[in-house]
Design a protein around this motif. Structure first.
Motif, PDB file in Angstrom:
ATOM      1  N   LEU A   1       0.853  -1.189   0.000  1.00 38.03           N
ATOM      2  CA  LEU A   1       0.000   0.000   0.000  1.00 38.03           C
ATOM      3  C   LEU A   1       0.886   1.236   0.000  1.00 38.03           C
ATOM      4  O   LEU A   1       2.066   1.171   0.353  1.00 38.03           O
ATOM      5  CB  LEU A   1      -0.918  -0.007   1.232  1.00 38.03           C
TER       6      LEU A   1
ATOM      7  N   LEU B   1       1.837   4.546   1.706  1.00 35.12           N
ATOM      8  CA  LEU B   1       1.734   5.260   2.966  1.00 35.12           C
ATOM      9  C   LEU B   1       2.306   6.654   2.750  1.00 35.12           C
ATOM     10  O   LEU B   1       3.477   6.806   2.401  1.00 35.12           O
ATOM     11  CB  LEU B   1       2.523   4.527   4.069  1.00 35.12           C
TER      12      LEU B   1
ATOM     13  N   GLN C   1       6.713   9.382   0.391  1.00 31.43           N
ATOM     14  CA  GLN C   1       5.830   8.279   0.005  1.00 31.43           C
ATOM     15  C   GLN C   1       6.561   6.959   0.209  1.00 31.43           C
ATOM     16  O   GLN C   1       7.669   6.775  -0.292  1.00 31.43           O
ATOM     17  CB  GLN C   1       5.378   8.433  -1.444  1.00 31.43           C
TER      18      GLN C   1
ATOM     19  N   TYR D   1       6.044   2.719   0.101  1.00 32.50           N
ATOM     20  CA  TYR D   1       5.245   1.553  -0.232  1.00 32.50           C
ATOM     21  C   TYR D   1       5.561   0.478   0.805  1.00 32.50           C
ATOM     22  O   TYR D   1       6.720   0.111   0.991  1.00 32.50           O
ATOM     23  CB  TYR D   1       5.541   1.060  -1.657  1.00 32.50           C
TER      24      TYR D   1
ATOM     25  N   TRP E   1       3.443  -2.568   3.831  1.00 30.74           N
ATOM     26  CA  TRP E   1       2.353  -3.488   4.096  1.00 30.74           C
ATOM     27  C   TRP E   1       1.774  -3.223   5.478  1.00 30.74           C
ATOM     28  O   TRP E   1       2.396  -2.578   6.314  1.00 30.74           O
ATOM     29  CB  TRP E   1       2.855  -4.933   4.021  1.00 30.74           C
ATOM     30  N   GLN E   2       0.595  -3.768   5.739  1.00 35.95           N
ATOM     31  CA  GLN E   2      -0.075  -3.573   7.029  1.00 35.95           C
ATOM     32  C   GLN E   2       0.725  -4.146   8.197  1.00 35.95           C
ATOM     33  O   GLN E   2       0.542  -3.727   9.330  1.00 35.95           O
ATOM     34  CB  GLN E   2      -1.477  -4.208   7.021  1.00 35.95           C
TER      35      GLN E   2
ATOM     36  N   SER F   1      -6.499  10.882  10.043  1.00 31.38           N
ATOM     37  CA  SER F   1      -7.571  10.250   9.278  1.00 31.38           C
ATOM     38  C   SER F   1      -8.787  11.163   9.210  1.00 31.38           C
ATOM     39  O   SER F   1      -8.951  12.050  10.052  1.00 31.38           O
ATOM     40  CB  SER F   1      -7.945   8.906   9.910  1.00 31.38           C
TER      41      SER F   1
ATOM     42  N   THR G   1      -5.850   2.551   8.501  1.00 37.23           N
ATOM     43  CA  THR G   1      -6.767   2.275   7.403  1.00 37.23           C
ATOM     44  C   THR G   1      -6.175   2.872   6.145  1.00 37.23           C
ATOM     45  O   THR G   1      -5.668   4.001   6.169  1.00 37.23           O
ATOM     46  CB  THR G   1      -8.145   2.913   7.684  1.00 37.23           C
ATOM     47  N   ILE G   2      -6.241   2.131   5.051  1.00 36.26           N
ATOM     48  CA  ILE G   2      -5.724   2.666   3.787  1.00 36.26           C
ATOM     49  C   ILE G   2      -6.419   3.992   3.511  1.00 36.26           C
ATOM     50  O   ILE G   2      -7.634   4.103   3.592  1.00 36.26           O
ATOM     51  CB  ILE G   2      -5.927   1.657   2.644  1.00 36.26           C
ATOM     52  N   GLY G   3      -5.620   5.004   3.226  1.00 35.76           N
ATOM     53  CA  GLY G   3      -6.124   6.361   3.038  1.00 35.76           C
ATOM     54  C   GLY G   3      -5.730   7.284   4.180  1.00 35.76           C
ATOM     55  O   GLY G   3      -5.751   8.502   4.033  1.00 35.76           O
ATOM     56  N   ASP G   4      -5.360   6.709   5.334  1.00 38.36           N
ATOM     57  CA  ASP G   4      -4.856   7.529   6.439  1.00 38.36           C
ATOM     58  C   ASP G   4      -3.480   8.075   6.069  1.00 38.36           C
ATOM     59  O   ASP G   4      -2.771   7.488   5.248  1.00 38.36           O
ATOM     60  CB  ASP G   4      -4.698   6.694   7.714  1.00 38.36           C
ATOM     61  N   TYR G   5      -3.106   9.163   6.696  1.00 37.22           N
ATOM     62  CA  TYR G   5      -1.761   9.709   6.569  1.00 37.22           C
ATOM     63  C   TYR G   5      -0.991   9.363   7.833  1.00 37.22           C
ATOM     64  O   TYR G   5      -1.575   9.148   8.896  1.00 37.22           O
ATOM     65  CB  TYR G   5      -1.787  11.235   6.446  1.00 37.22           C
TER      66      TYR G   5
END
Length: 149
Positions: free
Chosen positions: A27, A29, A55, A57, A59-60, A91, A126-130
């Motif tokens: 994802l 980040l 930026q 890239y 994983w969770q 978020s 959550t994907i989309g959080d900063y």
């Protein structure tokens, strides 16, 4: 008084589900670093973000220790022993227009810390959080550290 039992409940973080990084797409980040303070949640409003974006890239199951190492790779001034990294998630606020910030943990260059092994999933990323990181150099007194849980 028969039948009375002590109920001690210890809150533990659920174990992070192992991710096969060879087969799972990473994802994006979006990370924002500043020295001596966190960015304000208002700096993320109306489609704006602070100008110093990094930026990553990942994983969770990425830990705060891993993220610290990645930030240190691109910011040589943060490599000094004793530099603190105070992580917060930014978020969307579901109740108001805008964003909210939640501190999740602290790492320190050259020292082991209780939050080192905390993963993004455990921090409820959550994907989309900063990710916002307050970097405190070793020659400055860090702000009071507090655990978010």
């Amino acid at each position: 008084m028969a039948g009375i039992e002590s109920m001690i409940v210890e809150e533990k973080q659920p174990p992070t589900k192992q991710i096969d990084r060879e087969k799972t797409c990473p994802l994006l980040l979006r990370v924002f670093c500043s020295t001596g303070r966190h960015h304000s949640p208002q700096e993320f409003q109306h489609g704006n973000v602070p100008s110093n974006e990094l930026q990553i890239y990942t994983w969770q199951d990425a830990t705060l220790r891993e993220l610290t190492a990645l930030v240190r790779d691109v910011n040589p001034e943060t490599r000094r022993k004793g530099t603190y990294f105070d992580f917060a998630l930014v978020s969307p606020d579901p109740y108001n227009q805008g964003y909210r910030m939640r501190e999740i943990g602290v790492t320190c260059s050259g020292q082991r810390n209780a939050d080192d092994g905390l993963s993004l999933a455990q921090a409820k990323f959550t994907i989309g959080d900063y990710m916002d990181i307050n970097i405190t150099p070793p020659n400055r007194v860090p702000q009071q550290r507090r655990r978010p849980y």
